[in-house]
Design a protein around this motif. Structure first.
Motif, PDB file in Angstrom:
ATOM      1  N   LEU A  62       0.830  -1.204   0.000  1.00 59.41           N
ATOM      2  CA  LEU A  62       0.000   0.000   0.000  1.00 59.41           C
ATOM      3  C   LEU A  62       0.866   1.257   0.000  1.00 59.41           C
ATOM      4  CD1 LEU A  62      -2.687  -1.137   2.579  1.00 59.41           C
ATOM      5  CD2 LEU A  62      -3.147  -0.530   0.190  1.00 59.41           C
ATOM      6  N   GLN A  63       1.899   1.280   0.837  1.00 60.02           N
ATOM      7  CA  GLN A  63       2.782   2.447   0.905  1.00 60.02           C
ATOM      8  C   GLN A  63       3.523   2.668  -0.414  1.00 60.02           C
ATOM      9  OE1 GLN A  63       4.900   1.317   4.487  1.00 60.02           O
ATOM     10  NE2 GLN A  63       3.613   2.638   5.752  1.00 60.02           N
ATOM     11  N   TRP A  88      -0.307   5.049  -0.796  1.00 61.72           N
ATOM     12  CA  TRP A  88      -1.355   5.176   0.225  1.00 61.72           C
ATOM     13  C   TRP A  88      -0.737   5.598   1.558  1.00 61.72           C
ATOM     14  CZ3 TRP A  88      -6.566   4.338  -0.649  1.00 61.72           C
ATOM     15  CH2 TRP A  88      -6.913   3.763  -1.867  1.00 61.72           C
ATOM     16  N   GLU A  89      -1.458   6.429   2.309  1.00 56.00           N
ATOM     17  CA  GLU A  89      -1.134   6.698   3.711  1.00 56.00           C
ATOM     18  C   GLU A  89      -1.817   5.588   4.496  1.00 56.00           C
ATOM     19  OE1 GLU A  89       0.812   9.035   5.111  1.00 56.00           O
ATOM     20  OE2 GLU A  89       1.308   9.796   3.115  1.00 56.00           O
ATOM     21  N   VAL A  90      -1.083   4.954   5.396  1.00 53.46           N
ATOM     22  CA  VAL A  90      -1.595   3.754   6.058  1.00 53.46           C
ATOM     23  C   VAL A  90      -1.601   3.927   7.573  1.00 53.46           C
ATOM     24  CG1 VAL A  90      -1.215   1.286   6.400  1.00 53.46           C
ATOM     25  CG2 VAL A  90      -0.729   2.310   4.179  1.00 53.46           C
ATOM     26  N   ALA A  99      -6.503   2.849   4.947  1.00 51.14           N
ATOM     27  CA  ALA A  99      -5.601   3.421   3.949  1.00 51.14           C
ATOM     28  C   ALA A  99      -6.303   4.589   3.265  1.00 51.14           C
ATOM     29  CB  ALA A  99      -5.209   2.359   2.926  1.00 51.14           C
ATOM     30  N   VAL A 100      -5.541   5.685   3.059  1.00 52.86           N
ATOM     31  CA  VAL A 100      -6.121   6.892   2.474  1.00 52.86           C
ATOM     32  C   VAL A 100      -5.240   7.352   1.314  1.00 52.86           C
ATOM     33  CG1 VAL A 100      -6.814   9.277   2.901  1.00 52.86           C
ATOM     34  CG2 VAL A 100      -7.020   7.569   4.729  1.00 52.86           C
ATOM     35  N   ARG A 101      -5.867   7.630   0.209  1.00 55.64           N
ATOM     36  CA  ARG A 101      -5.237   8.262  -0.952  1.00 55.64           C
ATOM     37  C   ARG A 101      -6.295   9.197  -1.504  1.00 55.64           C
ATOM     38  NH1 ARG A 101      -2.394   4.477  -5.350  1.00 55.64           N
ATOM     39  NH2 ARG A 101      -4.521   4.317  -6.070  1.00 55.64           N
TER      40      ARG A 101
END
Length: 91
Positions: free
Chosen positions: A20-21, A25-27, A49-51
């Protein structure tokens, strides 16, 4: 045919986080320095997870199953129109 060894959630979780990173993505996760952090809410998915959107991810090992509390949280999140995934190593 070669026999596949079951991979545990503990082994798989860092791989999911790293992927994810790498994808930008911010995890936020509950895995810290090889130990599970204390959760105040039982059953909440392992990763947020945020994008460009927010995604909730429950990580399971090969033989993992959702608990009743996890099923409850997933149902709540889906009713709130959240994007939720349950991932296994074989996925």
């Amino acid at each position: 045919m070669k026999k596949y060894r079951d991979i545990s959630e503990k082994e798989f979780l860092p791989t999911v986080i790293e992927l994810l990173q790498r994808l930008g993505w911010e995890v936020d996760h509950t895995f810290e320095q090889g130990h599970y952090a204390h959760r105040t809410t039982k059953g909440r998915p392992d990763i947020v997870a945020v994008r460009e959107r927010v995604v909730w991810i429950e990580v399971k090992g090969d033989s993992g199953k959702l608990s009743k509390e996890q099923e409850h949280w997933i149902d709540l999140l889906l009713k709130a129109k959240q994007e939720v995934y349950v991932v296994f190593p074989r996925d």
